[in-house]
Scaffold this motif. Structure first.
Motif, PDB file in Angstrom:
ATOM      1  N   PRO A  30      58.012  -8.740   3.169  1.00  0.00           N
ATOM      2  CA  PRO A  30      58.537  -8.250   1.866  1.00  0.00           C
ATOM      3  C   PRO A  30      58.204  -6.914   1.617  1.00  0.00           C
ATOM      4  CG  PRO A  30      58.078 -10.609   1.899  1.00  0.00           C
ATOM      5  CD  PRO A  30      57.576 -10.009   3.005  1.00  0.00           C
ATOM      6  N   TRP A  31      56.784  -6.534   1.838  1.00  0.00           N
ATOM      7  CA  TRP A  31      56.255  -5.340   1.654  1.00  0.00           C
ATOM      8  C   TRP A  31      57.000  -4.182   2.641  1.00  0.00           C
ATOM      9  CZ3 TRP A  31      53.136  -2.664   5.229  1.00  0.00           C
ATOM     10  CH2 TRP A  31      52.649  -1.414   4.624  1.00  0.00           C
ATOM     11  N   GLY A  32      56.996  -4.584   3.606  1.00  0.00           N
ATOM     12  CA  GLY A  32      57.727  -3.693   4.579  1.00  0.00           C
ATOM     13  C   GLY A  32      59.183  -3.332   4.213  1.00  0.00           C
ATOM     14  N   ILE A  33      59.802  -4.163   3.588  1.00  0.00           N
ATOM     15  CA  ILE A  33      61.138  -4.012   3.297  1.00  0.00           C
ATOM     16  C   ILE A  33      61.222  -2.997   2.005  1.00  0.00           C
ATOM     17  CG2 ILE A  33      63.315  -4.874   2.279  1.00  0.00           C
ATOM     18  CD1 ILE A  33      63.105  -7.180   3.916  1.00  0.00           C
ATOM     19  N   LYS A  34      60.119  -3.294   1.373  1.00  0.00           N
ATOM     20  CA  LYS A  34      59.842  -2.196   0.200  1.00  0.00           C
ATOM     21  C   LYS A  34      59.732  -0.749   0.658  1.00  0.00           C
ATOM     22  CE  LYS A  34      55.917  -1.671  -1.424  1.00  0.00           C
ATOM     23  NZ  LYS A  34      54.641  -1.714  -2.232  1.00  0.00           N
ATOM     24  N   GLN A  35      58.935  -0.754   1.541  1.00  0.00           N
ATOM     25  CA  GLN A  35      58.437   0.630   2.145  1.00  0.00           C
ATOM     26  C   GLN A  35      59.731   1.185   2.555  1.00  0.00           C
ATOM     27  OE1 GLN A  35      55.929   0.741   0.501  1.00  0.00           O
ATOM     28  NE2 GLN A  35      54.694   1.712   1.893  1.00  0.00           N
ATOM     29  N   ALA A  36      60.711   0.408   3.306  1.00  0.00           N
ATOM     30  CA  ALA A  36      61.808   0.942   4.109  1.00  0.00           C
ATOM     31  C   ALA A  36      63.220   1.149   3.158  1.00  0.00           C
ATOM     32  CB  ALA A  36      62.110   0.098   5.293  1.00  0.00           C
ATOM     33  N   GLY A  37      63.263   0.318   2.244  1.00  0.00           N
ATOM     34  CA  GLY A  37      64.245   0.285   1.167  1.00  0.00           C
ATOM     35  C   GLY A  37      65.106  -1.073   1.601  1.00  0.00           C
ATOM     36  N   PHE A  38      65.975  -1.558   1.012  1.00  0.00           N
ATOM     37  CA  PHE A  38      66.417  -2.947   1.034  1.00  0.00           C
ATOM     38  C   PHE A  38      67.373  -2.855   2.065  1.00  0.00           C
ATOM     39  CE2 PHE A  38      69.588  -5.983   0.094  1.00  0.00           C
ATOM     40  CZ  PHE A  38      68.546  -7.372   0.028  1.00  0.00           C
ATOM     41  N   THR A  39      68.278  -1.831   2.217  1.00  0.00           N
ATOM     42  CA  THR A  39      69.440  -1.974   3.319  1.00  0.00           C
ATOM     43  C   THR A  39      68.663  -1.238   4.431  1.00  0.00           C
ATOM     44  OG1 THR A  39      71.152  -1.337   1.323  1.00  0.00           O
ATOM     45  CG2 THR A  39      71.540  -1.006   3.963  1.00  0.00           C
ATOM     46  N   LEU A  40      67.826  -0.321   4.404  1.00  0.00           N
ATOM     47  CA  LEU A  40      67.172   0.032   5.750  1.00  0.00           C
ATOM     48  C   LEU A  40      66.303  -1.058   6.527  1.00  0.00           C
ATOM     49  CD1 LEU A  40      67.021   2.198   7.895  1.00  0.00           C
ATOM     50  CD2 LEU A  40      65.414   3.223   6.461  1.00  0.00           C
TER      51      LEU A  40
END
Length: 438
Positions: free
Chosen positions: A15-25
């Motif tokens: 979840p932290w990684g998705i935050k860093q990349a942005g939800f869609t990306l």
């Protein structure tokens, strides 16, 4: 077996990684990295079959590397394998310190009937979520206020001797260092089912929390406001670094698949395992990110270990930490055994040359874990650095180079195959470099 082996601590940082990349990306990267690592893992599985006129039935992937690249391949594959094993053990030590600290704190507060009120920003209600990163002026172990009657000397003494970074990482030494020195950790292999139980419970926890919190999404494609993040962020390589380790099984996949009764099903089983792992990561990452209450909090509050976003008195998080703590305490000696076998057998021809050799190696590994838990307890950072480093060799470079060389020797190399696998190698190199730039 492959799903159970691959699923590890990385799930807590997705979840932290998705935050860093942005939800869609973030969703796109999980899918693409799953496909890419599966392709490279397939090349590892097939690498032995592409060596003619030699019986390779008992070979591991480092043996294949030695065949193609000589002593350089042998020693470099050992180095990167040790990076993956020791990196995982360091992450385990940091997490075990975290889980042991929070478990001890929960039990102490419950036994002494202490009410806990977190001083960090958070939501109200039965499924409270907090934002530890928003209160940098408070150390992690002191981000709550205790309300109790009577003399508080006992509590002050507890706080002094039960600190997340100052004391708890050292307490683990008394339990885990003796276990690392056992000649065979086969006893702990019997607890492998704890890994499955822990992941299933995490999925259950995420589902229940999301049902209570609801969905909080607002699609801002390129701009950022106080509560919502853009769908595409320049920090996305931090997620690819985490995913490299999250999908990493390349250094032991041959061993795992050797136990298959029907060897012709290896590719199918590998593909199914990667599909299930990717689906689990997607579910946990997307649900935690989407349900994180923003507003009133910001998505930036999502921690590198998403369990830290739940307060210390949360019952479901307490149970999850108990499961994960016991699982990691049984897996940690197994990882240490693998590291010992690979390193000492390479240097001394024996996995247990003497008690002194084994003790010296284990003290060095444990010391690295304690130092990280003490001074750099950021599991997302540790995972992405170690993942990108070991992944460069085992995921991107060696499988691609070996495939290209074998095709060339057989006179079957084509330009599309050459270009595709050179591109994969460049992706791995870019992935590693980006970890140190962002």
């Amino acid at each position: 077996m492959i799903w159970n082996t691959m699923m590890g601590t990385s799930i807590l940082s997705i979840p932290w990684g998705i935050k860093q990349a942005g939800f869609t990306l973030g969703i796109i990267l999980i899918l693409l990295m799953g496909i890419l690592t599966l392709h490279c893992c397939y090349r590892v599985v097939k690498s032995r079959k592409m060596i003619p006129l030699i019986d390779t039935s008992n070979w591991e992937f480092p043996d294949v590397c030695k065949y193609y690249f000589g002593s350089f391949g042998q020693w470099s594959s050992l180095l990167f394998s040790m990076v993956s094993l020791v990196g995982a053990m360091i992450v385990y030590w940091v997490l075990m310190s975290n889980f042991l600290f929070n478990t001890g704190k929960f039990i102490y507060n419950f036994v002494h009937d202490i009410n806990v009120t977190d001083v960090v920003p958070g939501t109200n209600g039965s499924s409270k979520v907090i934002c530890p990163s928003a209160s940098s002026s408070h150390p992690p172990q002191n981000r709550s206020v205790m309300f109790f009657s009577g003399n508080n000397t006992g509590f002050e003494l507890f706080e002094e001797w039960w600190s997340k970074s100052q004391t708890v990482p050292f307490y683990l030494i008394a339990v885990l260092l003796p276990l690392l020195n056992l000649k065979s950790p086969s006893f702990f292999a019997k607890f492998n089912v704890l890994g499955t139980v822990s992941v299933v419970y995490l999925v259950f926890l995420v589902t229940v929390k999301a049902a209570r919190l609801g969905i909080h999404l607002e699609f801002n494609w390129f701009t950022e406001n106080e509560f919502f993040l853009p769908e595409f962020r320049i920090l996305f390589p931090q997620l690819t670094g985490v995913l490299t380790l999250a999908f990493f099984i390349h250094n032991c996949v041959i061993t795992l698949l050797q136990n298959n009764r029907n060897q012709e099903n290896n590719v199918r089983d590998l593909s199914v395992a990667y599909f299930l792992v990717g689906l689990t990561y997607l579910y946990v990452g997307v649900i935690i990110f989407a349900s994180f209450p923003s507003p009133p909090l910001s998505k930036e509050c999502i921690e590198q270990n998403f369990l830290d976003n739940f307060p210390s008195d949360d019952i479901m998080s307490f149970v999850a930490r108990i499961f994960l703590l016991f699982q990691m305490m049984t897996v940690y000696p197994l990882l240490g055994y693998l590291a010992r076998v690979q390193l000492l057998r390479q240097f001394f021809g024996n996995a247990y040359p003497s008690v002194f050799h084994v003790l010296a190696l284990n003290v060095a590994i444990v010391g690295a874990g304690v130092a990280m838990a003490r001074f750099y307890p950021n599991i997302g950072g540790i995972i992405r650095y170690s993942g990108a480093t070991c992944g460069l060799a085992f995921v991107f470079v060696y499988p691609s180079l070996i495939y290209v060389i074998s095709l060339h020797r057989a006179g079957q190399l084509t330009w599309p195959a050459l270009i595709i696998h050179i591109f994969i190698i460049l992706l791995g190199l870019a992935n590693l470099i980006a970890q140190f730039l962002l």
